[in-house]
Design a protein around this motif. Structure first.
Motif, short mmCIF file in Angstrom:
data_model
loop_
_atom_site.label_atom_id
_atom_site.label_comp_id
_atom_site.label_asym_id
_atom_site.label_seq_id
_atom_site.Cartn_x
_atom_site.Cartn_y
_atom_site.Cartn_z
N PRO A 14 0.17 -4.35 -11.32
CA PRO A 14 1.32 -3.29 -10.89
C PRO A 14 2.74 -4.38 -11.16
CG PRO A 14 -0.14 -4.18 -9.03
CD PRO A 14 -1.02 -4.57 -10.29
N GLY A 15 3.76 -3.74 -11.03
CA GLY A 15 5.05 -4.55 -11.09
C GLY A 15 5.63 -4.45 -12.25
N PRO A 20 10.35 5.04 -11.46
CA PRO A 20 9.54 5.69 -10.72
C PRO A 20 8.70 6.92 -11.42
CG PRO A 20 11.04 5.03 -9.44
CD PRO A 20 11.53 4.92 -10.87
N GLY A 21 7.52 7.14 -11.13
CA GLY A 21 6.76 8.62 -11.83
C GLY A 21 6.97 8.45 -13.47
N CYS A 22 6.76 7.48 -13.90
CA CYS A 22 6.99 7.22 -15.36
C CYS A 22 5.63 7.70 -16.05
CB CYS A 22 7.26 6.01 -15.91
SG CYS A 22 7.29 5.94 -17.57
N ASN A 25 3.87 4.84 -18.48
CA ASN A 25 2.74 4.07 -17.54
C ASN A 25 1.44 4.62 -17.51
OD1 ASN A 25 3.38 1.62 -16.29
ND2 ASN A 25 4.70 2.37 -15.36
N LEU A 26 1.27 5.89 -17.40
CA LEU A 26 -0.01 6.65 -17.26
C LEU A 26 -0.39 6.42 -18.58
CD1 LEU A 26 0.66 9.46 -14.75
CD2 LEU A 26 -0.97 7.79 -14.50
N PRO A 219 10.64 12.81 -9.64
CA PRO A 219 9.49 11.96 -10.36
C PRO A 219 8.06 12.36 -9.85
CG PRO A 219 10.77 10.64 -8.54
CD PRO A 219 11.52 12.06 -8.96
N GLN A 220 7.84 13.23 -8.71
CA GLN A 220 6.57 13.47 -8.44
C GLN A 220 5.88 14.52 -9.14
OE1 GLN A 220 9.27 14.36 -6.30
NE2 GLN A 220 8.89 16.23 -5.32
N THR B 19 2.88 -9.03 -11.23
CA THR B 19 2.76 -9.11 -9.82
C THR B 19 3.86 -9.84 -9.43
OG1 THR B 19 0.90 -10.60 -10.14
CG2 THR B 19 0.27 -8.26 -9.77
N MET B 20 4.71 -10.71 -10.06
CA MET B 20 5.69 -11.29 -9.61
C MET B 20 7.10 -10.45 -9.30
SD MET B 20 6.58 -13.29 -13.20
CE MET B 20 7.77 -14.43 -12.63
N ASN B 21 7.03 -9.21 -9.93
CA ASN B 21 8.12 -8.09 -9.67
C ASN B 21 7.70 -7.44 -8.47
OD1 ASN B 21 9.01 -9.08 -12.31
ND2 ASN B 21 8.12 -7.50 -13.27
N THR B 23 8.25 -4.41 -7.18
CA THR B 23 9.01 -3.00 -7.54
C THR B 23 8.92 -2.26 -6.10
OG1 THR B 23 6.64 -2.66 -8.45
CG2 THR B 23 8.37 -3.17 -9.97
N TRP B 26 12.23 -1.26 -4.72
CA TRP B 26 13.03 0.08 -5.35
C TRP B 26 12.93 1.39 -4.42
CZ3 TRP B 26 11.27 0.55 -11.26
CH2 TRP B 26 11.55 -0.73 -11.80
N PRO B 49 1.06 6.04 -11.26
CA PRO B 49 1.49 5.25 -12.62
C PRO B 49 1.55 3.80 -12.76
CG PRO B 49 3.14 6.97 -11.97
CD PRO B 49 2.13 6.65 -10.81
N ASP B 50 1.67 3.30 -11.38
CA ASP B 50 2.01 1.89 -11.18
C ASP B 50 0.51 1.09 -10.91
OD1 ASP B 50 4.81 1.31 -11.75
OD2 ASP B 50 4.98 3.15 -10.40
N TYR B 66 4.23 -2.86 -4.28
CA TYR B 66 4.60 -2.37 -5.73
C TYR B 66 4.93 -0.92 -5.95
CZ TYR B 66 2.51 -6.99 -6.46
OH TYR B 66 2.39 -8.42 -6.41
N LYS B 68 6.53 2.41 -6.05
CA LYS B 68 7.97 2.88 -6.28
C LYS B 68 8.26 4.04 -5.48
CE LYS B 68 7.74 0.53 -10.92
NZ LYS B 68 7.23 0.92 -12.28
N CYS B 70 7.31 7.19 -6.06
CA CYS B 70 7.41 8.52 -6.79
C CYS B 70 6.91 9.63 -6.32
CB CYS B 70 6.91 8.35 -8.34
SG CYS B 70 4.94 8.33 -8.28
N GLY B 71 5.87 9.52 -5.64
CA GLY B 71 5.36 10.73 -4.92
C GLY B 71 4.32 11.36 -5.65
#
Lengths: 296, 90
Positions: A14-15, A20-22, A25-26, A219-220, B19-21, B23, B26, B49-50, B66, B68, B70-71
């Motif tokens: 993570p991080g 958000p919601g990208c 990434n998936l 983003p959701q 993991t240092m970020n 997030t 946000w 996604p994260d 972490y 963000k 997004c929902g």
């Protein structure tokens, strides 16, 4: 232990600095679940060039080689040659580029790698514009979409050209395997990644990667919009294994309007324009079904 | 002081996990899970996604350092047991 439908091991931390919601990434998460940790990535300038995080952080558990925008195909060719020279056989070399870095800027290097049958997997995560630099149109932007370089307004200057058919371009190279994947169907995604890994030569994976800021949506809705793209037949899921096409997900045949209306980039389209998109989608889908039934 | 070329790394290398970020900073909306209604379908974990969700006996544990916000988890949850609440609200 609850049983999961995709491998539980994670190859990302993570991080990451993705939005958000990208969707991208998936794409990366599912791809690495399919390929495992003996993987090395070549990434050009694209969203994923910044998403691993600020220096010195990296959100992936596999190595990345950054290249210039046009050089992903050259990057994977070089990595493969280096591993071959060192006698390393169990590493999967992967080129991971956006749509701009594939269908526009990176096309010649990719074409060269495909022509030489470089033993690597090339993944194009398609967010349908140059999202990283501020949503400029690319060759993969669909007809009628708003971007910052096709801003519309009084002159109705939306994108007037259809999306470049990269799957057809890649098939013309006679590559052994090409597949489309969606973040809404991770099981199908992981299966195709595993299949690509088991083959030799250049394998191409086209992933639709929804982008909430660029597609002008909440983003959701990332997974929902990817699901609708498959269900409306706008982005059909299929694979071409040694020239034989197989559709892996038929989709419900939902009207394409449902996909378009949740994205702000299409909000200006009138009814006749939506109908013309529907017509194109139906024609393409019929062609795909015909090709599958003919076994070619 | 100028370094000799032998002391400079050949290429900048990122060697620390992200993991240092943090997030989670946000976030505008925070996911709240009603564990009692969870059907252990693992969809929230699958679509995060994260990678901010881990499963403990099939039930999601969301790492707010972490997440963000997004929902997607709330949107995809089959039991509709995840709600997004504005940060700062109870």
């Amino acid at each position: 232990m609850t049983k999961t439908t995709i491998p539980e091991e994670e190859f990302t931390y993570p991080g990451s600095t993705g939005c958000p919601g990208c969707g991208a990434n998936l794409v990366m998460r599912y791809l690495l679940k399919g390929l495992g940790d003996r993987t090395v990535l070549s990434i050009p300038a694209c969203c994923w060039a910044v998403m691993p995080g600020y220096w010195p952080s990296n959100c992936l558990k596999v190595p990345i080689l950054y290249t210039a925008f046009e050089a992903t195909g050259a990057g994977i060719s070089g990595l493969r040659a280096a591993y071959d020279a060192k006698g390393v056989k169990d590493v999967t070399v992967v080129g991971f580029a956006g749509d701009g870095g594939t269908v526009d800027i990176g096309l010649q290097a990719l074409s060269g790698a495909a022509e030489r049958q470089t033993d690597a997997i090339y993944v194009m995560y398609d967010n349908e514009a140059y999202m990283n630099t501020g949503i400029q149109r690319s060759g993969a932007t669909p007809w009628g979409a708003w971007t910052t370089t096709t801003p519309g307004g009084a002159t109705k200057n939306y994108k007037h050209e259809p999306k470049k058919d990269i799957m057809a371009i890649m098939q013309a190279h006679g590559i052994p395997y090409a597949a489309t994947v969606s973040v809404a169907h991770p099981e199908d995604f992981v299966k195709k990644a595993q299949k690509a890994k088991s083959l030799k030569g250049l394998r191409f994976i086209h992933a639709l990667s929804p982008c909430p800021p660029g597609w002008r949506m909440s983003p959701q809705l990332t997974v929902e919009v990817a699901r609708l793209a498959v269900d409306t037949h706008l982005f059909p899921l299929y694979e071409i294994d040694d020239g034989r096409l197989r559709i892996t997900r038929k989709g419900k045949g939902t009207p394409v309007k449902e996909y378009l209306k949740i994205q702000g980039r299409f909000s200006h389209l009138d009814e006749s324009q939506v109908d013309s998109i529907q017509k194109t989608v139906d024609e393409r889908w019929a062609k795909l079904l015909k090709r599958e039934s003919e076994g070619a | 002081m100028t370094k000799s070329y032998e002391e400079i790394p050949l290429t900048p290398i990122s060697d620390s996990p992200s993991t240092m970020n943090m997030t989670g900073l946000w976030r505008a909306f925070r996911p709240v899970v009603d564990i009692s209604r969870c059907k252990k379908c693992t969809l929230c974990w699958k679509f995060c996604p994260d990678g901010a969700i881990t499963l403990v006996d099939g039930v999601p544990v969301i790492d707010l350092k972490y997440c963000k916000g997004c929902g997607i988890c709330a949107q995809e949850c089959s039991a509709e047991c995840i709600v997004m609440v504005p940060e700062g609200a109870e």
